[in-house]
Design a protein around this motif. Structure first.
Motif, PDB file in Angstrom:
ATOM      1  N   LEU A 434      46.101  40.663  40.806  1.00  0.00           N
ATOM      2  CA  LEU A 434      47.478  41.065  40.533  1.00  0.00           C
ATOM      3  C   LEU A 434      47.888  42.258  41.382  1.00  0.00           C
ATOM      4  CD1 LEU A 434      47.605  40.701  36.632  1.00  0.00           C
ATOM      5  CD2 LEU A 434      48.421  39.098  38.361  1.00  0.00           C
ATOM      6  N   PRO A 442      50.939  31.296  40.357  1.00  0.00           N
ATOM      7  CA  PRO A 442      51.207  31.826  39.005  1.00  0.00           C
ATOM      8  C   PRO A 442      51.012  30.762  37.925  1.00  0.00           C
ATOM      9  CG  PRO A 442      52.907  32.528  40.559  1.00  0.00           C
ATOM     10  CD  PRO A 442      52.066  31.525  41.276  1.00  0.00           C
ATOM     11  N   GLU A 445      47.346  30.622  37.126  1.00  0.00           N
ATOM     12  CA  GLU A 445      46.934  31.783  36.326  1.00  0.00           C
ATOM     13  C   GLU A 445      47.327  31.590  34.865  1.00  0.00           C
ATOM     14  OE1 GLU A 445      45.177  34.321  37.179  1.00  0.00           O
ATOM     15  OE2 GLU A 445      45.260  34.469  39.366  1.00  0.00           O
ATOM     16  N   GLU A 446      48.549  31.157  34.638  1.00  0.00           N
ATOM     17  CA  GLU A 446      49.008  30.945  33.262  1.00  0.00           C
ATOM     18  C   GLU A 446      48.232  29.819  32.587  1.00  0.00           C
ATOM     19  OE1 GLU A 446      53.125  30.235  33.720  1.00  0.00           O
ATOM     20  OE2 GLU A 446      53.663  32.342  34.041  1.00  0.00           O
ATOM     21  N   GLU A 465      46.584  38.564  28.834  1.00  0.00           N
ATOM     22  CA  GLU A 465      47.992  38.190  28.835  1.00  0.00           C
ATOM     23  C   GLU A 465      48.886  39.427  28.979  1.00  0.00           C
ATOM     24  OE1 GLU A 465      48.058  36.077  25.163  1.00  0.00           O
ATOM     25  OE2 GLU A 465      47.849  34.130  26.134  1.00  0.00           O
ATOM     26  N   TRP A 468      49.030  40.195  32.624  1.00  0.00           N
ATOM     27  CA  TRP A 468      49.949  39.273  33.306  1.00  0.00           C
ATOM     28  C   TRP A 468      51.408  39.656  32.999  1.00  0.00           C
ATOM     29  CZ3 TRP A 468      49.707  36.010  37.128  1.00  0.00           C
ATOM     30  CH2 TRP A 468      50.714  35.031  37.284  1.00  0.00           C
ATOM     31  N   GLN A 471      52.511  42.632  35.038  1.00  0.00           N
ATOM     32  CA  GLN A 471      52.871  42.287  36.406  1.00  0.00           C
ATOM     33  C   GLN A 471      54.313  41.805  36.478  1.00  0.00           C
ATOM     34  OE1 GLN A 471      51.222  42.788  39.060  1.00  0.00           O
ATOM     35  NE2 GLN A 471      52.257  41.547  40.622  1.00  0.00           N
TER      36      GLN A 471
END
Length: 736
Positions: A434, A442, A445-446, A465, A468, A471
């Motif tokens: 990140l 993305p 990543e999710e 989370e 994330w 970010q």
């Protein structure tokens, strides 16, 4: 009335005895009744009945017979009833004669004699029924005149068969023939349909068929004794399909036997053959997997027939564990691909050849867990590194099926005991992706976070989370700040700020301080003032050692390159703007970096991959020493205009798993103590065994505790007087 009944019967389809024969006409043409007298009917009909039951063309035309039947419409009742009785008796005489003739062929082998007799029985019964159907009007009137009489043709044939086989010698012969027939069918020397015919006849004639059950035990006991001899593995494996066929055959044959609902000989096969040899057949699993995987299904079916799945489950588990243990000796680069391929292959084998058994899927997972976690830290490190490599590779996410791409990794993650260590290492790699903007997708990543949350729950992924989310929040905050300060004085180059939640990101204590240019310091101060206006209750703490820099460098003969560097690397590279050589002492004074940090940075710029060596060390050797001199590498071997500089990790980062092991152990102890307290508050007292089992179940999604860890957590709770162990009952009690 009689004429109507006969006409209705005359158009019926009758069974064919032969092609083109006059014996069984397809349709009967009716004419007016003939002038035959009643006295002529009995001898004429007797001859026709004898011919029909005997299977030979009748001496008298059938047309004349039907004319006589039509004449019954005008005969008095006193003539019809005796005539019907005589016809019934004569049919019985003919049937008995035919069966007697078949029973006299005693010189034939017993099964062949029984086969011929049953065939004659079936044929004679069919012919007798046809005779009665042809003259049904006669018997219709007879039944009306004498309802209590016996006019059933099948009962008549059964009585005749009993009369033929009543003699003791015939009974002995029948018993011997049945016994031989059953044995030869079980030995596959005769076809099963013959046994079906025999059992159908036995049901009709009430024969004693207990020998079918009595013979099964010694037969299959002898088969079991034969199989007990030592044989090669391939021969042992070949026994499995034949025994399964025997079980299924016996179950099918038992359905033909009268009284099949009471017992089945398939249970005899299971008790005498399957149960004694199932363990030895299970030992053929390695051979079957390699040479005959389709026979694994037969072995599974046999195990289900015997209700003993444990030998097969144990054999599969042992074989998988041995295979995975060999894979664990592979090179680090091929370790995880081999493990994931093996896991996929074994589960596919369960689906294809083991009827997708949940118990065997669990056996495969148990074996993988046992083999992988022998060297647990190695697999955790490699798995985190593999995930990081995949999530940095943009070409890995060209497909829309992101979850399908990650599923093999998550399946292997499911087998780890140290999921909490995986979480800590994954958190560090996620932070690096990140902060350095190295996340290729993305969406991937999710998806990875969603799969981890599905496996271990929301508490497991809460920090990840949040990182994330930070970010995404930083991007929005950066856009808002850029819009708000577009008319204010800005740095001569773009600067992007990342606002991180300190409690959820990895610890920053090991990050070395870096002296950034004054323009960056001023930009950071302006951003901090703007942030305090938006969030007065929050404070910012800068970690410039985590900064990343994109700079444009003229490397002389190597050309102009876009360099992606860390903040310490950028600080060092800025000292070579005049292309003049620099000594280690000069760089130390100019950059202000710690000596150890400076040495690592110079090592990364001079000794990394050839395509990233933007500096060159003049002094011989690769080690950075006090007399080393450095200058720009104009012979850089890279055609790529963008160069991502190699990052030399410090000693703490290199030994991250070892450094994280102690905090992870402390976290585990806290989790175990909290779990024990919750369990004892809910139900107190509890025994040691029940309490530890419940504690394992509650924390298994994060880690698998050892017995020492469980006992240590309970002992520390007792020392803090949170719980107590009764000396008399040995039960744990919650202390309010």
């Amino acid at each position: 009335m009689l004429l109507q009944t006969l006409r209705a019967h005359a158009g019926a389809q009758l069974p064919d005895e032969g092609q083109g024969s006059a014996l069984w006409p397809r349709k009967i043409r009716l004419t007016e009744p003939s002038s035959s007298t009643t006295a002529d009917l009995l001898p004429a009909w007797a001859a026709v009945v004898a011919d029909l039951v005997g299977g030979t063309p009748p001496t008298r035309a059938l047309q004349s017979l039907f004319e006589d039947v039509l004449a019954m419409d005008v005969q008095p009742d006193a003539v019809v009833l005796p005539l019907a009785k005589e016809m019934h008796a004569h049919t019985a005489h003919c049937v008995q004669a035919q069966l007697e003739d078949a029973a006299c062929a005693a010189s034939e082998p017993a099964p062949l004699w029984l086969q011929r007799w049953i065939e004659r029985w079936c044929a004679v019964v069919a012919r007798a029924r046809t005779v009665h159907m042809l003259v049904q009007p006669l018997f219709v009137r007879a039944r009306a005149l004498e309802p209590q009489g016996t006019w059933d043709v099948h009962a008549l044939c059964v009585e005749c068969a009993h009369a033929v086989l009543r003699h003791p010698s015939r009974q002995t012969q029948l018993h011997r023939a049945l016994n031989a027939l059953v044995r030869e069918v079980r030995e596959h020397r005769l076809d099963a349909p013959l046994l079906q015919q025999a059992m159908h006849a036995a049901a009709e004639l009430a024969w004693d068929v207990h020998l079918f059950y009595e013979q099964a035990t010694p037969f299959y006991r002898a088969m079991s004794a034969t199989m007990a001899a030592p044989v090669p593995t391939d021969v042992r494996a070949a026994q499995i399909p034949s025994v399964l066929a025997a079980v299924r055959n016996e179950r099918a044959w038992s359905c033909w036997v009268p009284g099949a609902e009471e017992r089945s000989t398939a249970e005899v096969v299971v008790a005498e053959v399957v149960q004694p040899h199932l363990a030895s057949w299970a030992q053929t699993v390695p051979w079957l997997c390699e040479h005959a995987p389709s026979d694994l299904q037969a072995l599974y079916d046999l195990s289900c027939e015997a209700h003993l799945l444990e030998p097969l489950r144990h054999a599969v588990r042992e074989h998988v564990q041995q295979q995975v243990a060999r894979d664990m000796e592979a090179e680090p680069a091929t370790l995880l691909p081999r493990l994931m391929a093996a896991q996929t292959a074994w589960h596919a084998l369960c689906v294809a050849h083991l009827r997708d058994s949940a118990a065997l899927h669990h056996a495969v997972n148990d074996a993988l867990e046992s083999a992988i976690n022998v060297r647990r830290h190695r697999v955790v490190e490699r798995l985190v590194a593999l995930v990081d490599e995949r999530l940095r590779d943009a070409s890995a996410w060209a497909s829309d099926d992101v979850s399908g791409t990650l599923q093999p990794i998550v399946s292997l993650f499911r087998c780890l005991y140290d999921k909490d260590l995986f979480q800590r290492l994954y958190q560090r790699q996620l932070a690096q992706r990140l902060l350095e903007r190295l996340a290729a997708s993305p969406r991937a990543e999710e998806a990875m976070l969603a799969l981890l949350r599905q496996e271990c729950g929301p508490d497991y992924t809460h920090r990840l989370e949040t990182m994330w989310h930070d970010q995404r929040t930083s991007e929005l905050l950066q856009a808002a700040w850029s819009s708000a300060s577009k008319h204010a004085a800005r740095a001569p180059f773009p600067v992007a700020m990342h606002v991180l939640t300190q409690a959820h990101w990895p610890a920053m204590e090991h990050v070395s301080p870096v002296a950034v240019p004054a323009a960056v310091e001023a930009e950071a101060a302006r951003f901090e003032a703007y942030y305090r206006q938006q969030h007065p209750s929050r404070s910012l703490r800068w970690h410039h050692g985590l900064d990343t820099v994109e700079l444009r460098a003229d490397l002389g003969a190597a050309g102009i390159k876009e360099l992606h560097a860390s903040a310490p690397q950028a600080v060092v590279l800025l000292q070579f703007q005049g292309m003049q050589p620099r000594t280690l002492a000069e760089l130390r004074n100019a950059t202000g970096l710690e000596p150890a940090m400076l040495r690592r940075v110079l090592h990364s710029l001079t000794s990394g991959p050839a395509s990233t060596r933007v500096l060159r060390q003049l002094s011989p050797g690769s080690d950075v020493c006090d007399t080393s001199t450095f200058h720009v590498n104009e012979a850089l071997d890279s055609d790529n205009p963008c160069v991502v500089l190699w990052k030399c990790e410090d000693e703490e980062e290199t030994q991250a798993p070892l450094r994280d092991e102690q905090p992870v152990t402390m976290d585990r102890d806290v989790v175990l103590q909290a779990t024990a307290m919750r369990l004892l508050k809910a139900a107190s007292p509890q025994s040691h065994a029940s309490l530890t089992v419940a504690m394992k179940e509650h924390v298994c999604s994060r880690f698998v505790p050892s017995a020492d860890e469980l006992q240590g957590a309970l002992d520390r709770l007792c020392d803090k007087d949170c719980i107590e162990l009764s000396a008399s009952t040995h039960l744990y009690h919650y202390v309010p």
